[in-house]
Motif scaffolding. Structure first.
Motif, PDB file in Angstrom:
ATOM      1  N   UNK A 179       0.817  -1.210   0.000  1.00  0.00           N
ATOM      2  CA  UNK A 179       0.000   0.000   0.000  1.00  0.00           C
ATOM      3  C   UNK A 179       0.855   1.267   0.000  1.00  0.00           C
ATOM      4  N   UNK A 180       1.959   1.227   0.749  1.00  0.00           N
ATOM      5  CA  UNK A 180       2.846   2.386   0.772  1.00  0.00           C
ATOM      6  C   UNK A 180       3.522   2.579  -0.577  1.00  0.00           C
ATOM      7  N   UNK A 181       3.949   1.485  -1.202  1.00  0.00           N
ATOM      8  CA  UNK A 181       4.584   1.581  -2.513  1.00  0.00           C
ATOM      9  C   UNK A 181       3.604   2.139  -3.541  1.00  0.00           C
ATOM     10  N   UNK A 182       2.343   1.702  -3.491  1.00  0.00           N
ATOM     11  CA  UNK A 182       1.336   2.221  -4.419  1.00  0.00           C
ATOM     12  C   UNK A 182       1.098   3.704  -4.178  1.00  0.00           C
ATOM     13  N   UNK A 183       1.103   4.121  -2.906  1.00  0.00           N
ATOM     14  CA  UNK A 183       0.902   5.530  -2.589  1.00  0.00           C
ATOM     15  C   UNK A 183       2.057   6.384  -3.107  1.00  0.00           C
ATOM     16  N   UNK A 184       3.269   5.865  -2.987  1.00  0.00           N
ATOM     17  CA  UNK A 184       4.433   6.603  -3.488  1.00  0.00           C
ATOM     18  C   UNK A 184       4.356   6.760  -5.010  1.00  0.00           C
ATOM     19  N   UNK A 185       4.026   5.653  -5.713  1.00  0.00           N
ATOM     20  CA  UNK A 185       3.915   5.718  -7.170  1.00  0.00           C
ATOM     21  C   UNK A 185       2.801   6.669  -7.591  1.00  0.00           C
ATOM     22  N   UNK A 186       1.675   6.619  -6.864  1.00  0.00           N
ATOM     23  CA  UNK A 186       0.576   7.512  -7.191  1.00  0.00           C
ATOM     24  C   UNK A 186       0.914   8.968  -6.953  1.00  0.00           C
ATOM     25  N   UNK A 187       1.644   9.249  -5.866  1.00  0.00           N
ATOM     26  CA  UNK A 187       2.057  10.622  -5.583  1.00  0.00           C
ATOM     27  C   UNK A 187       3.029  11.120  -6.642  1.00  0.00           C
ATOM     28  N   UNK A 188       3.955  10.272  -7.052  1.00  0.00           N
ATOM     29  CA  UNK A 188       4.897  10.653  -8.104  1.00  0.00           C
ATOM     30  C   UNK A 188       4.159  10.946  -9.396  1.00  0.00           C
ATOM     31  N   UNK A 189       3.145  10.147  -9.712  1.00  0.00           N
ATOM     32  CA  UNK A 189       2.341  10.395 -10.916  1.00  0.00           C
ATOM     33  C   UNK A 189       1.686  11.764 -10.846  1.00  0.00           C
ATOM     34  N   UNK A 190       1.089  12.088  -9.700  1.00  0.00           N
ATOM     35  CA  UNK A 190       0.414  13.382  -9.566  1.00  0.00           C
ATOM     36  C   UNK A 190       1.401  14.537  -9.687  1.00  0.00           C
ATOM     37  N   UNK A 191       2.571  14.408  -9.077  1.00  0.00           N
ATOM     38  CA  UNK A 191       3.569  15.475  -9.148  1.00  0.00           C
ATOM     39  C   UNK A 191       4.060  15.677 -10.583  1.00  0.00           C
ATOM     40  N   UNK A 192       4.334  14.563 -11.271  1.00  0.00           N
ATOM     41  CA  UNK A 192       4.798  14.666 -12.665  1.00  0.00           C
ATOM     42  C   UNK A 192       3.677  15.222 -13.549  1.00  0.00           C
ATOM     43  N   UNK A 193       2.427  14.845 -13.252  1.00  0.00           N
ATOM     44  CA  UNK A 193       1.297  15.364 -14.030  1.00  0.00           C
ATOM     45  C   UNK A 193       1.175  16.876 -13.866  1.00  0.00           C
ATOM     46  N   UNK A 194       1.314  17.359 -12.625  1.00  0.00           N
ATOM     47  CA  UNK A 194       1.247  18.806 -12.388  1.00  0.00           C
ATOM     48  C   UNK A 194       2.391  19.513 -13.106  1.00  0.00           C
ATOM     49  N   UNK A 195       3.611  18.963 -13.008  1.00  0.00           N
ATOM     50  CA  UNK A 195       4.758  19.549 -13.701  1.00  0.00           C
ATOM     51  C   UNK A 195       4.535  19.573 -15.205  1.00  0.00           C
ATOM     52  N   UNK A 196       3.993  18.485 -15.729  1.00  0.00           N
ATOM     53  CA  UNK A 196       3.736  18.398 -17.171  1.00  0.00           C
ATOM     54  C   UNK A 196       2.738  19.466 -17.610  1.00  0.00           C
ATOM     55  N   UNK A 197       1.650  19.615 -16.858  1.00  0.00           N
ATOM     56  CA  UNK A 197       0.622  20.580 -17.257  1.00  0.00           C
ATOM     57  C   UNK A 197       1.122  22.019 -17.117  1.00  0.00           C
ATOM     58  N   UNK A 198       1.924  22.295 -16.092  1.00  0.00           N
ATOM     59  CA  UNK A 198       2.514  23.628 -15.981  1.00  0.00           C
ATOM     60  C   UNK A 198       3.433  23.913 -17.171  1.00  0.00           C
ATOM     61  N   UNK A 199       4.230  22.901 -17.545  1.00  0.00           N
ATOM     62  CA  UNK A 199       5.107  23.066 -18.710  1.00  0.00           C
ATOM     63  C   UNK A 199       4.297  23.255 -19.983  1.00  0.00           C
ATOM     64  N   UNK A 200       3.159  22.571 -20.080  1.00  0.00           N
ATOM     65  CA  UNK A 200       2.283  22.774 -21.246  1.00  0.00           C
ATOM     66  C   UNK A 200       1.827  24.219 -21.339  1.00  0.00           C
ATOM     67  N   UNK A 201       1.455  24.804 -20.195  1.00  0.00           N
ATOM     68  CA  UNK A 201       1.007  26.200 -20.210  1.00  0.00           C
ATOM     69  C   UNK A 201       2.143  27.136 -20.601  1.00  0.00           C
TER      70      UNK A 201
END
Length: 263
Positions: A5-27
């Motif tokens: 569960x902790x490993x899944x949470x870490x992967x999910x958090x990394x996905x969200x952070x990279x997604x936010x970075x990606x969308x900011x870079x898109x803008x």
């Protein structure tokens, strides 16, 4: 080894952070006019961030999903999870492989890999069609048919030799969106948002003089929302089937995607 569960949470958090970075870079990239119609970037520092983060997004989401759906003991992953995981893999190829080509070739590569992803989603969701709008709310089919028809009418006159692959992909995308409503409400919303995301790509690619401000941002924001909602809905469906949800058989209930009114 990290608890699952902790490993899944870490992967999910990394996905969200990279997604936010990606969308900011898109803008940021959109202000320089370097973002193409499919959400990819073509030049500049922001464009480089868009490209690299786009390569990472689906692997991170797939990692979180794979950890969450890993069998408790040595065994094959269940059918629904296996097909969804494979669809995420081909979605990643659709995101990354076009960077190795250009022009119509890149577009066809993208469509080809995402077509396989849609077929895998269809295979995953087909067993749940009895709970979809096909039988629960057949009137809703008109909304999906109208959306597909509108896209075809807008894009077909300008698609040229790409018309056939675009039509095939559109039909599969619409089928996936309809069948997704049988899995869970979140998955159904994700399927509909996927239809919107790819519709934006098609309109920008084929309709002359149509320019959506920050188009790459909106394409990727809706795409990431769609993939996230699909996976969350599948996880919730599996949790309910395993007796861990509020409508589980153990609780005396039956899972129904909330497309059907009470009674």
């Amino acid at each position: 080894m990290l608890p699952r569960r902790r490993a899944a949470r870490i992967a999910g958090t990394m996905f969200l952070l990279v997604a936010v970075l990606h969308l900011l870079a898109q803008l940021l990239d959109a202000t320089g006019g370097a973002t193409d119609a499919t959400g990819g970037a073509t030049s500049g520092a922001a464009g480089g961030v868009v490209r690299v983060t786009q390569w990472l997004l689906m692997p991170l989401l797939a990692a979180a999903f794979a950890i969450e759906t890993a069998p408790a003991r040595p065994a094959r992953r269940d059918r629904l999870a296996a097909y969804v995981l494979a669809a995420l893999g081909f979605s990643w190829l659709g995101d990354a492989a076009p960077d190795l080509a250009s022009g119509d070739t890149a577009f066809l590569v993208k469509v080809g890999f995402f077509l396989i992803a849609q077929l895998l989603y269809i295979a995953a969701f087909r067993p749940y069609r009895a709970d979809s709008v096909l039988t629960r709310r057949p009137g809703w089919l008109l909304c999906y048919l109208a959306a597909i028809a509108a896209l075809v009418l807008a894009c077909a006159p300008h698609a040229g030799p790409l018309l056939v692959p675009v039509l095939v992909y559109g039909g599969c995308l619409g089928t996936m969106a309809v069948l997704s409503t049988g899995v869970d409400l979140l998955t159904g919303i994700g399927g509909a948002v996927f239809l919107v995301s790819d519709g934006l790509i098609a309109l920008q690619a084929f309709v002359p003089d149509l320019t959506l401000p920050a188009g790459g941002f909106w394409v990727m924001a809706s795409y990431l929302a769609a993939q996230t909602l699909i996976t969350l809905g599948v996880l919730r469906r599996r949790a309910i089937a395993a007796g861990k949800g509020p409508l589980s058989p153990a609780a005396g209930g039956r899972h129904r995607p909330r497309w059907r009114t009470a009674g």
